[in-house]
Design an enzyme around this catalytic site. Structure first.
Site, PDB file in Angstrom:
ATOM      1  CE1 TYR A 304      42.380  40.878  35.019  1.00 19.53           C
ATOM      2  CE2 TYR A 304      40.156  41.706  34.880  1.00 19.53           C
ATOM      3  CZ  TYR A 304      40.897  40.791  34.986  1.00 19.53           C
ATOM      4  OH  TYR A 304      40.266  39.280  35.098  1.00 19.53           O
ATOM      5  CG  ASP A 306      40.931  48.513  32.212  1.00 18.41           C
ATOM      6  OD1 ASP A 306      41.616  47.340  32.249  1.00 18.41           O
ATOM      7  OD2 ASP A 306      39.957  48.709  32.327  1.00 18.41           O
ATOM      8  CD  GLU A 309      48.095  45.364  34.766  1.00 19.98           C
ATOM      9  OE1 GLU A 309      48.898  44.886  35.589  1.00 19.98           O
ATOM     10  OE2 GLU A 309      46.915  45.176  34.582  1.00 19.98           O
ATOM     11  N   GLY A 313      44.113  54.422  25.829  1.00 21.62           N
ATOM     12  CA  GLY A 313      44.330  55.524  24.315  1.00 21.62           C
ATOM     13  C   GLY A 313      44.544  54.594  23.254  1.00 21.62           C
ATOM     14  NE  ARG A 314      47.556  48.757  22.903  1.00 20.16           N
ATOM     15  CZ  ARG A 314      48.298  47.963  23.537  1.00 20.16           C
ATOM     16  NH1 ARG A 314      49.573  47.963  23.383  1.00 20.16           N
ATOM     17  NH2 ARG A 314      47.563  47.442  24.348  1.00 20.16           N
ATOM     18  CE1 TYR A 390      31.878  47.016  33.280  1.00 24.36           C
ATOM     19  CE2 TYR A 390      33.261  45.184  33.884  1.00 24.36           C
ATOM     20  CZ  TYR A 390      32.168  46.102  34.090  1.00 24.36           C
ATOM     21  OH  TYR A 390      31.454  45.851  35.165  1.00 24.36           O
ATOM     22  CG  HIS A 600      29.725  47.039  39.026  1.00 24.42           C
ATOM     23  ND1 HIS A 600      29.794  46.820  37.703  1.00 24.42           N
ATOM     24  CD2 HIS A 600      28.142  46.988  39.289  1.00 24.42           C
ATOM     25  CE1 HIS A 600      28.626  46.716  37.073  1.00 24.42           C
ATOM     26  NE2 HIS A 600      27.541  46.640  38.324  1.00 24.42           N
TER      27      HIS A 600
END
Length: 657
Positions: A304, A306, A309, A313-314, A390, A600
């Site tokens: 993804y 972030d 896609e 900020g939105r 997340y 991670h």
């Protein structure tokens, strides 16, 4: 076509001011007047197009730059995606282009599509039957709207897709991530509102874990031995705000905000010895990607972007005093456009405050009979965003000594799956039968450097160990090797902790009093880059994350590390395309792109909610000042240096006076 102005340029408005609600309203009206917006149109993105540098740094004869916005418009009925630039000042279209989805990729995922994927699946017979075989009904299941990427699946080219994984939700407040429905994934055609493909390998036991981390059955009784910590500044904070201009103890900068990038820092200057000196023209996190390392067919496509896609900020949070930020806080409430092109304020979306940062410098000198210590502090500009499971904090720090730091804070809930076997190598068992696949969180910082002006260069500095020799008889000598990165093709570099590798950015035309170029040094963390195979789909699309450093010649249109349209883009856009031009970057107007992040391997301690993990980088002045610039910092008040038990004079020696 030119319309009568509906918004007048404000001579007092700085061209780097954040987009206002009024400007968003006018943008929508103008786009509609030009025939580009109908009842079906959705706004995937709306943001300001920043003016060129020559208009910002005094070369434009006082002309107020145009306010230009960029809009990404999607018409689901016509399956058409437009990329438009519009001048609000001149009330005219600047450019317009329709995307070819197979080549350009798709526009970002929109908020309404989060719910749409569940609506489509609840009406699909295959999905309903697959759930029934597991003893479930559609109204018991939440579906994660996951970006599709680009893979070899048939009949996907040119379609706007999301992939959906299901999670059982036992009640309205239940954290469904505890109950993944494995062995099942739906590939959903969003434009045609149908299932493009369903992969179902049959029922797998759904983990029966309680993931509700505020449930007393999970968290236990709350502690009562935590004493309060009060942070107060009785005389107020040491910074000032005028519009979006922030000034603090030598620093001044403009605070921007973008629906895609989130926080943007513009025109960072440091004022010292009567000089106001530029350091960075523009700093932002241009992209972040979360690729997963589980090869199971239901998850091997998971990655993804972030930012590109999902637009971090939105998705910014409204922050709460005492919870997200402590102390004397100034909040800013940025405005973004919703899916319909209407303004939506994010109350308290940006937090600005200063905080103690430990010891700045200290020395006790027996020869001189002195003992001096000064405390450091830092200015913090931050926001938090939630993307699915997340949550990410983006923190920019400015220090008294000219240091700039960025820190990303990752928390929230790890993505989950039913664990196929006890020692499955691609996931951690975080609770009985519940797995959390291995993954990465990789960021890219775009640093448009401007150290004492536009002509900058980058040198790679490595530690060099020297063997014994007549000039080094005890083998104790070591030195440093400097290599100028002169062209884009040679400026794609990786960190090397064994050599203490750093990258120094300097201005060859600006010399300090020692006769050397002034500069700043970028200190990387040396964490792993992208872990996936070089010939994988994600490597083609997230090529920026394969290396820690890229340096390119400045070009205003080269703004994102993975390119403009990341969603379902086949790959090769962004930094690989920029660097392929192989432009001269030695003593030029350059952009430094730094990739960094977390790899991670989840722990049981990351469940049911993950404690914050951090990653980032540091920029330190290197010859930018002629000496320590904080010698004028006064000692702290002595009363703050000792505990009350020390008595009335117990703190005097601590502060060296």
């Amino acid at each position: 076509m030119t319309l009568q102005p509906t918004i007048q340029p404000d001579p007092g408005q700085h061209p780097l001011e954040q987009l206002s609600a009024e400007e968003i309203v006018v943008s929508r009206k103008l786009l509609a007047a030009f025939g580009l917006v109908s009842d079906h149109t959705r706004f995937a993105y709306l943001g300001i197009v920043e003016p060129p540098k020559n208009e910002l740094y005094g070369d434009s004869d006082g002309v107020v730059p145009n306010r230009v916005v960029r809009a990404m418009l999607w018409n689901p009925g016509a399956a058409a995606s437009l990329d438009v630039q519009l001048s609000l000042t001149e009330q005219k279209l600047v450019s317009q282009r329709e995307l070819d989805p197979a080549v350009d990729g798709q526009l970002p995922v929109m908020v309404e599509e989060f719910d749409l994927i569940e609506t489509v699946l609840q009406a699909d017979p295959q999905w309903v039957a697959a759930l029934a075989s597991r003893g479930l009904k559609p109204d018991q299941v939440r579906v994660a709207p996951l970006s599709a990427g680009v893979f070899e699946y048939p009949d996907e080219s040119g379609k706007r897709l999301l992939r959906g994984l299901g999670f059982r939700q036992d009640h309205a407040q239940d954290h469904a991530w505890a109950h993944p429905i494995d062995g099942l994934v739906a590939f959903v055609d969003i434009e045609n509102r149908c299932v493009n493909h369903l992969l179902d390998d049959g029922p797998v036991p759904v983990p029966e874990i309680n993931g509700n981390f505020t449930d007393p059955a999970v968290c236990g009784e709350l502690r009562t031995d935590l004493k309060p910590i009060e942070i107060s500044q009785p005389e107020g904070s040491s910074f000032t705000m005028e519009g979006n201009l922030l000034s603090w103890l030598g620093w001044d900068l403009r605070i921007g905000f973008d629906a895609r990038e989130g926080l943007v820092l513009h025109q960072l200057h440091f004022n010292h010895d009567g000089r106001r000196r530029p350091v960075i023209h523009r700093a932002s996190i241009s992209e972040m990607v979360v690729p997963y390392g589980d090869p199971a067919p239901y998850r091997n496509w998971q990655n993804y972007f972030d930012s590109g896609e999902y637009l971090v900020g939105r998705a910014a949070n409204s922050l709460e005093l005492g919870c997200d930020c402590l102390g004397e806080i100034t909040y800013l409430s940025p405005v973004v456009a919703d899916d319909f092109g209407n303004p939506r304020a994010i109350p308290n979306g940006i937090c600005i405050h200063e905080e103690d940062a430990g010891i700045l410098w200290k020395h006790t000198d027996d020869w001189a009979g002195s003992s001096e210590v000064r405390r450091n502090r830092r200015l913090v500009v931050s926001f938090f965003t939630t993307v699915g499971n997340y949550d990410y904090g983006f923190y920019w720090y400015l220090y008294l000594d000219g240091v700039v730091e960025f820190e990303a804070k990752a928390t929230g809930i790890v993505f989950t799956a039913a664990l196929p076997e006890k020692d499955y190598p691609f996931a951690t068992e975080v609770a009985p039968g519940l797995g959390a696949p291995v993954h990465q969180h990789l960021f890219n910082a775009r640093l448009d450097m401007f150290i004492d002006g536009p002509k900058n260069r980058v040198e790679e500095l490595d530690l060099v160990r020297l063997p014994k020799s007549p000039g080094n008889p005890h083998g104790n000598a070591f030195t440093r090797q400097s290599t100028i990165l002169a062209r884009e093709s040679t400026a794609i570099r990786d960190a090397d902790g064994s050599k203490g590798r750093v990258w120094q950015i300097s201005n060859p035309d600006s010399l300090n009093y020692l006769g050397r170029p002034v500069g700043y040094t970028l200190y990387p963390e040396n964490n792993p880059t992208l872990a996936m195979a070089d010939d994988s789909s994600i490597a083609a699309r997230a090529a920026f994350a394969q290396h820690h450093l890229w340096v390119t010649r400045h070009a205003a249109e080269e703004r994102y590390a993975a390119g403009d349209f990341v969603n379902q883009h086949p790959g090769g856009a962004g930094l690989p395309a920029y660097a392929a031009q192989d432009r001269d970057i030695d003593g030029q107007d350059i952009v430094v792109w730094h990739s960094f992040g977390l790899t991670h391997f989840p722990r049981p301690e990351d469940w049911p909610i993950m404690p914050v993990d951090t990653t980032g980088f540091t920029l330190k002045p290197h010859g930018f000042f002629d000496a320590n610039p904080t010698l004028n910092i006064p000692p702290s008040a002595s009363g703050h240096c000792a505990s009350p038990e020390a008595g009335p004079s117990g703190g005097k020696e601590c502060c060296g006076h």
